[in-house]
Every structure is written in C-alpha cells, then in structure tokens.
Motif scaffolding. Structure first.
Motif, PDB file in Angstrom:
ATOM      1  N   TYR A 207       0.845  -1.196   0.000  1.00  0.00           N
ATOM      2  CA  TYR A 207       0.000   0.000   0.000  1.00  0.00           C
ATOM      3  C   TYR A 207       0.879   1.245   0.000  1.00  0.00           C
ATOM      4  O   TYR A 207       1.691   1.419   0.929  1.00  0.00           O
ATOM      5  CB  TYR A 207      -0.907   0.024   1.249  1.00  0.00           C
ATOM      6  CG  TYR A 207      -1.800  -1.182   1.355  1.00  0.00           C
ATOM      7  CD1 TYR A 207      -2.988  -1.245   0.649  1.00  0.00           C
ATOM      8  CD2 TYR A 207      -1.449  -2.274   2.153  1.00  0.00           C
ATOM      9  CE1 TYR A 207      -3.814  -2.368   0.725  1.00  0.00           C
ATOM     10  CE2 TYR A 207      -2.261  -3.399   2.238  1.00  0.00           C
ATOM     11  CZ  TYR A 207      -3.434  -3.435   1.517  1.00  0.00           C
ATOM     12  OH  TYR A 207      -4.232  -4.553   1.589  1.00  0.00           O
ATOM     13  N   TYR A 212      -4.531   2.805   3.649  1.00  0.00           N
ATOM     14  CA  TYR A 212      -5.540   1.936   3.046  1.00  0.00           C
ATOM     15  C   TYR A 212      -6.672   1.752   4.036  1.00  0.00           C
ATOM     16  O   TYR A 212      -6.547   2.105   5.206  1.00  0.00           O
ATOM     17  CB  TYR A 212      -4.934   0.568   2.690  1.00  0.00           C
ATOM     18  CG  TYR A 212      -4.488  -0.204   3.905  1.00  0.00           C
ATOM     19  CD1 TYR A 212      -3.241   0.042   4.477  1.00  0.00           C
ATOM     20  CD2 TYR A 212      -5.310  -1.153   4.499  1.00  0.00           C
ATOM     21  CE1 TYR A 212      -2.829  -0.636   5.607  1.00  0.00           C
ATOM     22  CE2 TYR A 212      -4.911  -1.840   5.638  1.00  0.00           C
ATOM     23  CZ  TYR A 212      -3.664  -1.574   6.189  1.00  0.00           C
ATOM     24  OH  TYR A 212      -3.267  -2.251   7.312  1.00  0.00           O
ATOM     25  N   LYS A 214     -10.260  -1.088   4.864  1.00  0.00           N
ATOM     26  CA  LYS A 214     -10.779  -2.448   4.654  1.00  0.00           C
ATOM     27  C   LYS A 214     -11.215  -2.626   3.194  1.00  0.00           C
ATOM     28  O   LYS A 214     -11.005  -3.684   2.602  1.00  0.00           O
ATOM     29  CB  LYS A 214     -11.959  -2.663   5.615  1.00  0.00           C
ATOM     30  CG  LYS A 214     -12.726  -3.945   5.415  1.00  0.00           C
ATOM     31  CD  LYS A 214     -11.999  -5.126   6.053  1.00  0.00           C
ATOM     32  CE  LYS A 214     -12.824  -6.410   6.031  1.00  0.00           C
ATOM     33  NZ  LYS A 214     -13.017  -6.969   4.706  1.00  0.00           N
ATOM     34  N   ASP A 216      -9.855  -1.491   0.614  1.00  0.00           N
ATOM     35  CA  ASP A 216      -8.700  -1.764  -0.247  1.00  0.00           C
ATOM     36  C   ASP A 216      -8.131  -3.159  -0.020  1.00  0.00           C
ATOM     37  O   ASP A 216      -7.671  -3.797  -0.973  1.00  0.00           O
ATOM     38  CB  ASP A 216      -7.629  -0.693  -0.011  1.00  0.00           C
ATOM     39  CG  ASP A 216      -8.197   0.703  -0.217  1.00  0.00           C
ATOM     40  OD1 ASP A 216      -8.801   0.932  -1.273  1.00  0.00           O
ATOM     41  OD2 ASP A 216      -8.057   1.544   0.692  1.00  0.00           O
ATOM     42  N   THR A 217      -8.139  -3.648   1.220  1.00  0.00           N
ATOM     43  CA  THR A 217      -7.655  -5.022   1.432  1.00  0.00           C
ATOM     44  C   THR A 217      -8.573  -5.998   0.694  1.00  0.00           C
ATOM     45  O   THR A 217      -8.109  -6.998   0.145  1.00  0.00           O
ATOM     46  CB  THR A 217      -7.589  -5.397   2.939  1.00  0.00           C
ATOM     47  OG1 THR A 217      -8.896  -5.309   3.502  1.00  0.00           O
ATOM     48  CG2 THR A 217      -6.658  -4.487   3.703  1.00  0.00           C
ATOM     49  N   ASP A 218      -9.873  -5.679   0.638  1.00  0.00           N
ATOM     50  CA  ASP A 218     -10.806  -6.527  -0.125  1.00  0.00           C
ATOM     51  C   ASP A 218     -10.492  -6.487  -1.615  1.00  0.00           C
ATOM     52  O   ASP A 218     -10.521  -7.513  -2.291  1.00  0.00           O
ATOM     53  CB  ASP A 218     -12.256  -6.059   0.093  1.00  0.00           C
ATOM     54  CG  ASP A 218     -12.750  -6.376   1.497  1.00  0.00           C
ATOM     55  OD1 ASP A 218     -12.086  -7.167   2.194  1.00  0.00           O
ATOM     56  OD2 ASP A 218     -13.798  -5.822   1.897  1.00  0.00           O
ATOM     57  N   THR A 230       2.105  -3.601   4.608  1.00  0.00           N
ATOM     58  CA  THR A 230       1.778  -2.246   5.035  1.00  0.00           C
ATOM     59  C   THR A 230       3.077  -1.554   5.467  1.00  0.00           C
ATOM     60  O   THR A 230       4.162  -2.111   5.284  1.00  0.00           O
ATOM     61  CB  THR A 230       0.819  -2.287   6.240  1.00  0.00           C
ATOM     62  OG1 THR A 230       1.529  -2.807   7.367  1.00  0.00           O
ATOM     63  CG2 THR A 230      -0.388  -3.158   5.961  1.00  0.00           C
ATOM     64  N   ASP A 242      -3.425 -11.559   9.075  1.00  0.00           N
ATOM     65  CA  ASP A 242      -4.148 -11.270   7.840  1.00  0.00           C
ATOM     66  C   ASP A 242      -3.104 -11.073   6.738  1.00  0.00           C
ATOM     67  O   ASP A 242      -2.280 -10.163   6.827  1.00  0.00           O
ATOM     68  CB  ASP A 242      -4.984  -9.999   8.056  1.00  0.00           C
ATOM     69  CG  ASP A 242      -5.824  -9.663   6.842  1.00  0.00           C
ATOM     70  OD1 ASP A 242      -5.484 -10.104   5.720  1.00  0.00           O
ATOM     71  OD2 ASP A 242      -6.827  -8.941   7.024  1.00  0.00           O
ATOM     72  N   PHE A 244      -3.264  -9.843   3.980  1.00  0.00           N
ATOM     73  CA  PHE A 244      -3.401  -8.602   3.213  1.00  0.00           C
ATOM     74  C   PHE A 244      -3.118  -7.371   4.064  1.00  0.00           C
ATOM     75  O   PHE A 244      -3.390  -6.248   3.658  1.00  0.00           O
ATOM     76  CB  PHE A 244      -4.789  -8.545   2.558  1.00  0.00           C
ATOM     77  CG  PHE A 244      -4.977  -9.683   1.595  1.00  0.00           C
ATOM     78  CD1 PHE A 244      -4.322  -9.676   0.364  1.00  0.00           C
ATOM     79  CD2 PHE A 244      -5.736 -10.790   1.932  1.00  0.00           C
ATOM     80  CE1 PHE A 244      -4.433 -10.740  -0.516  1.00  0.00           C
ATOM     81  CE2 PHE A 244      -5.853 -11.866   1.056  1.00  0.00           C
ATOM     82  CZ  PHE A 244      -5.204 -11.840  -0.165  1.00  0.00           C
ATOM     83  N   GLU A 245      -2.552  -7.608   5.237  1.00  0.00           N
ATOM     84  CA  GLU A 245      -2.151  -6.511   6.130  1.00  0.00           C
ATOM     85  C   GLU A 245      -0.907  -6.926   6.906  1.00  0.00           C
ATOM     86  O   GLU A 245      -0.911  -6.948   8.133  1.00  0.00           O
ATOM     87  CB  GLU A 245      -3.265  -6.179   7.121  1.00  0.00           C
ATOM     88  CG  GLU A 245      -4.352  -5.294   6.575  1.00  0.00           C
ATOM     89  CD  GLU A 245      -5.375  -4.940   7.654  1.00  0.00           C
ATOM     90  OE1 GLU A 245      -5.164  -3.933   8.342  1.00  0.00           O
ATOM     91  OE2 GLU A 245      -6.350  -5.683   7.792  1.00  0.00           O
TER      92      GLU A 245
END
Ligand SMILES: [Zn+2]
Length: 273
Positions: A207, A212, A214, A216-218, A230, A242, A244-245
């Motif tokens: 990112y 970002y 939620k 954007d993580t989706d 991140t 997670d 995506f984070e």
C-alpha cells in the motif's frame, strides 16, 4: 566530584536505554522479519527523505550480517507459499517504489551474499512527484528527481532470479483519497500491466504510504494477489495474521548498526520506533 561522574554516567545510561530499549526480548525467531527499504544510496545533505536512503556501505553491512548469522532469505511470494515450513531466522528484503539504485547498488550486494528481494514497482514512476500525495507540504521534496528503474532494468532484475516484482499501484496513489472505481483501477491494473509487460507473476502488493482501508484489502484479495504489506511496524506469524495486512520492519538510512540489530530482534529500535 565522583557524584557528578556517577550522575552523568546515569544520564547517559538512561538516554541510551530509552533510545535503544536494549532490554526488550526478541520476538520469536520462527516469525519472519520483513524488512522495508526504499533506496540504497548515500544521503543527500539538507534534503528531505534521507531516512529512505540507506547507504550502500550500511546495506552491505546489514546483508553481510544476515548472511553470516544464518538468516534465510525469501521473496515475499516464497515466504507466503512456504509459510507453514519457514525455518527459524527467515528474512524478506523488500524495496518500495522502484528506484534505479535497487539495480545498480542493491543487486550486486544481494548477489554477493545470495540474498533475494521483492521490489514493489510503481508502474507510472517516471517524472511523477508523489511526495505531496499524502502531505501537500512535501511536494517537490525531491523523490521525483530520484532515478527510477527503466523497464529494461526491471527485466535485468528479474533475470537475476533473485528478485520478485510486486505492485505498488499505477501512480503511487493515496488510496484513502480515491473512489471505489479508482482504487480498483490502481490496484488491479498495476498487477495486470506488470504481468503482461514483464511476463512474470505479480502476487505481492504494498500500500503506498501505508494508507488503506478495509475496502482496499478486499480489492487486493479480489484482484488475486496472495499477499500485501503495510508500513505498520511489526514482526508476526504469517500463519496467524491477515495476509493482506502484513506489517514490516522499517530500515532507515539513519539507523546505525545497533539500531538495525535491535530492529531484527524486536522490530523496533527503541521503545516507540
Ligand atoms: Zn512507496
């Protein structure tokens, strides 16, 4: 007299202790250290963003230390694929943005020690001043003038077989400032363009500015990336976080070797950073 020496010594000790928090326990070495770099070049006196400029000398000292002390190097994609079986002392070197010195200064050092890296490339990176996208006052602070990787140089990095190319949006966008459609475009098209242009898989995302939501993580998950990092500081178990984070460990151009060593242990140099 002795009293004053004692007090002075105590003050130095307290300063050193709060600055470096040397007493903190190391985070479990089964959790990989994901290091965040930007440029490998000497600082420019008087310029902003020197924290993003790690000197080639310090970078080599850091990579040599990792090599000599039994750390195992992975790209982000590899670390995700092998997350169940990563050995103790695993490290992922990452670079954001796509600066030319990643090829000219960093790659020779990575090659020398057999280390890998993931580079998060901004597709439209030439003549673009993203310094002000987050804070207007940073506009014109010089990142625009930093040489970026040409497409041929990106290909040379890929040919080394040590480098993974990840995405970092088309324009180094501040995702928080974009509509849903704009964010989808920035996140998804950057991956498609990298894959088409460099005939490589683009599985990893970072990112821009670490900004970002939620939403954007989706989007990142929907666009079939397997992971996203991140700028949050931390060291975590990839099997329980997670994907995506994923937090990273920020390596600054202002870190001396002690700071680097402490960051490998705890993710931070002192109490706060
Ligand atoms: Zn960036």
């Amino acid at each position: 007299m002795i009293f004053y020496f004692f007090m002075a010594g105590l003050l130095v000790f307290l300063y050193f202790s709060s600055r470096y928090a040397w007493w903190k326990r190391a985070v479990d070495y089964r959790y990989p250290r994901i290091l965040m770099y930007h440029m490998v070049r000497d600082a420019i006196p008087g310029k902003k963003f020197n924290s993003l400029r790690v000197s080639p000398k310090n970078f080599e000292m850091q990579i040599k230390y990792l090599h000599d002390n039994g750390w195992h190097s992975y790209t982000m994609e590899e670390a995700i694929l092998q997350k169940d079986t990563l050995p103790s002392k695993s490290v992922v070197v990452t670079f954001d943005d796509g600066y030319q010195d990643n090829l000219t200064h960093a790659l020779p050092i990575l090659k020398k020690y057999g280390f890998k890296a993931t580079i998060y490339l901004v597709n439209d990176r030439h003549n673009r001043d993203w310094s002000g996208y987050r804070k207007a006052k940073n506009e014109g602070a010089g990142l625009k003038d930093e040489p970026k990787l040409s497409d041929d140089e990106v290909k040379a990095l890929l040919e080394s077989d040590l480098i993974e190319i990840g995405a970092h949006t088309l324009t180094h966008a501040n995702l928080n400032a974009l509509s849903l459609e704009e964010a989808q475009h920035e996140i998804c098209v950057s991956k498609q363009e990298i894959e088409a242009h460099f005939t490589t898989a683009c599985e990893s995302f970072a990112y821009p500015f670490g900004l970002y939501s939620k939403r954007d993580t989706d989007i990142v998950a929907e666009c079939s990336y397997t992971n996203a990092v991140t700028t949050e500081v931390g060291i975590v178990d990839l099997n329980r976080c997670d994907l995506f984070e994923i937090p990273r460990v920020t390596i600054s151009g202002k870190d001396n070797f002690l700071a680097f060593w402490l960051k490998l242990r705890t993710g931070k140099r002192g109490i706060k950073k």
